[in-house]
Design an enzyme around this catalytic site. Structure first.
Site, PDB file in Angstrom:
ATOM      1  N   HIS A  50      10.866  -0.410  -0.194  1.00  0.00           N
ATOM      2  CA  HIS A  50      10.400   0.775  -0.918  1.00  0.00           C
ATOM      3  C   HIS A  50      11.390   1.907  -0.605  1.00  0.00           C
ATOM      4  O   HIS A  50      11.984   1.924   0.476  1.00  0.00           O
ATOM      5  CB  HIS A  50       9.005   1.126  -0.383  1.00  0.00           C
ATOM      6  CG  HIS A  50       8.282   2.187  -1.130  1.00  0.00           C
ATOM      7  ND1 HIS A  50       8.556   3.524  -0.979  1.00  0.00           N
ATOM      8  CD2 HIS A  50       7.265   2.118  -2.025  1.00  0.00           C
ATOM      9  CE1 HIS A  50       7.735   4.228  -1.746  1.00  0.00           C
ATOM     10  NE2 HIS A  50       6.944   3.396  -2.391  1.00  0.00           N
ATOM     11  N   LYS A  75      -4.043   3.442   0.962  1.00  0.00           N
ATOM     12  CA  LYS A  75      -3.952   2.047   0.488  1.00  0.00           C
ATOM     13  C   LYS A  75      -4.959   1.170   1.231  1.00  0.00           C
ATOM     14  O   LYS A  75      -5.009  -0.038   1.042  1.00  0.00           O
ATOM     15  CB  LYS A  75      -2.533   1.523   0.686  1.00  0.00           C
ATOM     16  CG  LYS A  75      -1.504   2.276  -0.162  1.00  0.00           C
ATOM     17  CD  LYS A  75      -0.153   1.675  -0.041  1.00  0.00           C
ATOM     18  CE  LYS A  75       0.954   2.598  -0.509  1.00  0.00           C
ATOM     19  NZ  LYS A  75       1.073   2.759  -1.948  1.00  0.00           N
TER      20      LYS A  75
HETATM   21  N1  PLP Z   1       6.151   1.337   1.610  1.00  0.00           N
HETATM   22  C1  PLP Z   1       5.518   0.524   0.753  1.00  0.00           C
HETATM   23  C2  PLP Z   1       5.727  -0.951   0.844  1.00  0.00           C
HETATM   24  C3  PLP Z   1       4.666   1.058  -0.218  1.00  0.00           C
HETATM   25  O1  PLP Z   1       4.052   0.251  -1.077  1.00  0.00           O
HETATM   26  C4  PLP Z   1       4.500   2.458  -0.270  1.00  0.00           C
HETATM   27  C5  PLP Z   1       3.669   3.065  -1.329  1.00  0.00           C
HETATM   28  O2  PLP Z   1       3.616   2.591  -2.440  1.00  0.00           O
HETATM   29  C6  PLP Z   1       5.162   3.254   0.661  1.00  0.00           C
HETATM   30  C7  PLP Z   1       5.972   2.654   1.585  1.00  0.00           C
HETATM   31  C8  PLP Z   1       4.989   4.728   0.686  1.00  0.00           C
HETATM   32  O3  PLP Z   1       3.687   5.058   1.020  1.00  0.00           O
HETATM   33  P1  PLP Z   1       3.168   6.570   0.955  1.00  0.00           P
HETATM   34  O4  PLP Z   1       3.557   7.080  -0.418  1.00  0.00           O
HETATM   35  O5  PLP Z   1       1.706   6.466   1.132  1.00  0.00           O
HETATM   36  O6  PLP Z   1       3.847   7.313   2.037  1.00  0.00           O
END
Ligand code: PLP
Length: 419
Positions: free
Chosen positions: A136, A239
């Site tokens: 991500h 999540k």
């Molecule tokens: N990493 C992964 C694998 C994710 O799916 C997400 C969110 O979609 C994130 C990081 C980032 O999460 P957040 O936006 O809650 O900080």
């Protein structure tokens, strides 16, 4: 219901009362464009049960006060609830102590905290940091920024056609220049679960710390940080059926003790003079300013709720939905599943040969079906698969087989219209 799938589903549904679970989530009763909501965007964010909503509201209605500072009753009650949540979270991931649990705004902030604090202190010119192709953007950009600042190099573990990490390539890549490894535990775009234990033990054999982005893993897999032996782990409350704006950084106490603070301000200090400041003990050293108190309380409540149902039961249910959906869409003309690894969480990403994902998402929305279309904050991964974007259905504890049928019927209609 598709016959070939039905036996497994029927026998399981006797054990897992999805109807009862759905009753706990008020939003699932709403209509969208005149159709019952079919919420299949759980990888982006999950819905919240009444229990979490009530616990959060209760704080604002009954004992709203700032924490750690007041001697008055409300402040003490708020502090106790906030710190109790920390203990719930510590137990949930089996951390050694509550001082290893840092409240952050979410996965993104947790990774930035490590890149900024641990990274700035320990990464030097010429060092290498390893991530994977499926990260991500939250687990790419903070390391890229650090590498640019330090003149270090970001190295990327390639993946195969199924979307799995090519472990042999990682073995070849790791060397004495490697100073940090940060990988996603389960991919939000592909759904596959990475061999993180193998990655950690190889990295540790070179004395290299490993961070896990567990944003997608934490609500599907039982996480035991001591057993995994990861050095850092990040996840987000939203999540996990909890509130937005709250998340966790787990760090081994020896690392956290040695790291400089991330931000300065209230709560993270022990003593301040104009000449110098001494810092508070863990975990407060990394929690500057008033935190999201209601969010932390809500996250603790979400974990209590999940544990009542049982993470293993939830995972089993989601796997059935995934298996059922995967079979049902594999007959659709021109549909390519992106992410076909053996071990997956409840994420089904696909791409139609002749229909843009944006059109898929818009069409399904009019059927009441919420899926995610786009690059899912994994643009390099999209490039790896040669697609601009995918359509992603992601399952949660409250989804049903009938909802998967609505999705699949919607996709069939799309093929009739666009095909
Ligand atoms: N990493 C992964 C694998 C994710 O799916 C997400 C969110 O979609 C994130 C990081 C980032 O999460 P957040 O936006 O809650 O900080």
């Amino acid at each position: 219901m598709h016959n070939k799938n039905s036996t497994l589903v029927e026998s399981y549904s006797k054990l897992y009362d999805v109807r009862k679970i759905r009753e706990d989530f008020p939003i699932l009763k709403i209509m969208v464009h005149g159709k019952p909501l079919v919420y299949l965007d759980n990888a982006a964010t999950t819905q919240k049960p009444q229990y979490v909503i009530d616990k959060t509201n209760n704080y604002y209605e009954k004992y709203n006060a700032n924490i750690h500072r007041g001697v008055h009753a409300l402040s003490q009650e708020a502090t106790e609830a906030f710190e109790s949540s920390r203990i719930i979270i510590k137990n949930f991931i089996n951390a050694l102590g509550k001082n290893e649990i840092i409240f952050t705004r979410g996965t993104t902030e947790s990774i930035n905290l490590v890149a900024s604090s641990y990274g700035r202190k320990n990464i030097k010119e010429g060092d290498e940091i390893i991530i994977s192709t499926m990260e991500h953007h939250s687990n790419i950009v903070p390391w890229q920024m650090l590498c640019a600042e330090k003149n270090a190099k970001l190295r990327i573990i390639p993946i195969n056609e199924e979307g799995e990490i090519i472990f042999e390539e990682f073995e070849k890549m790791i060397n004495e220049k490697t100073k940090f490894v940060s990988v996603v535990y389960a991919s939000n775009s592909l759904g596959n679960v990475n061999p993180v234990k193998k990655i950690i033990s190889l990295a540790h054999s070179y004395n290299i710390p490993v961070m896990l982005d567990a944003a997608q893993a934490v609500n599907h897999l039982k996480i035991d940080v001591q057993q995994l032996d990861c050095d850092f782990l990040a996840f987000s409350g939203h999540k996990l059926y909890g509130p937005t704006g709250i998340g966790i950084l787990y760090g081994k106490v020896n690392h956290l003790e040695a790291m400089p603070p991330y931000q300065g301000g209230g709560d993270m200090i022990s003593k301040v003079t104009f000449e110098e400041t001494t810092y508070n003990e863990l975990p407060h050293k990394f929690e500057a300013g008033t935190p999201d108190i209601a969010g932390a309380i809500g996250l603790g409540a979400a974990i209590e709720y999940i544990e009542k149902i049982g993470l293993e039961n939830i995972a089993y249910h989601e796997n059935i939905l995934l298996e059922y959906a995967t079979k049902a869409v594999s007959d659709l003309q021109g549909l390519r599943i992106i992410g076909t690894a053996k071990e997956k969480i409840g994420v089904l990403s696909f791409h139609f040969e002749n229909v843009h994902p944006h059109d898929v998402g818009t069409f399904l929305d009019f059927e009441g079906v919420a899926i995610r279309t786009g690059h899912h904050c994994t643009q390099p991964l999209m490039r790896r698969f040669g697609v601009p974007a995918t359509s992603r259905a992601s399952f949660g504890m409250y989804n049903t087989i009938e909802e998967v049928d609505v999705l699949v019927n919607g996709l069939k209609k799309i093929l009739e219209v666009f095909g």
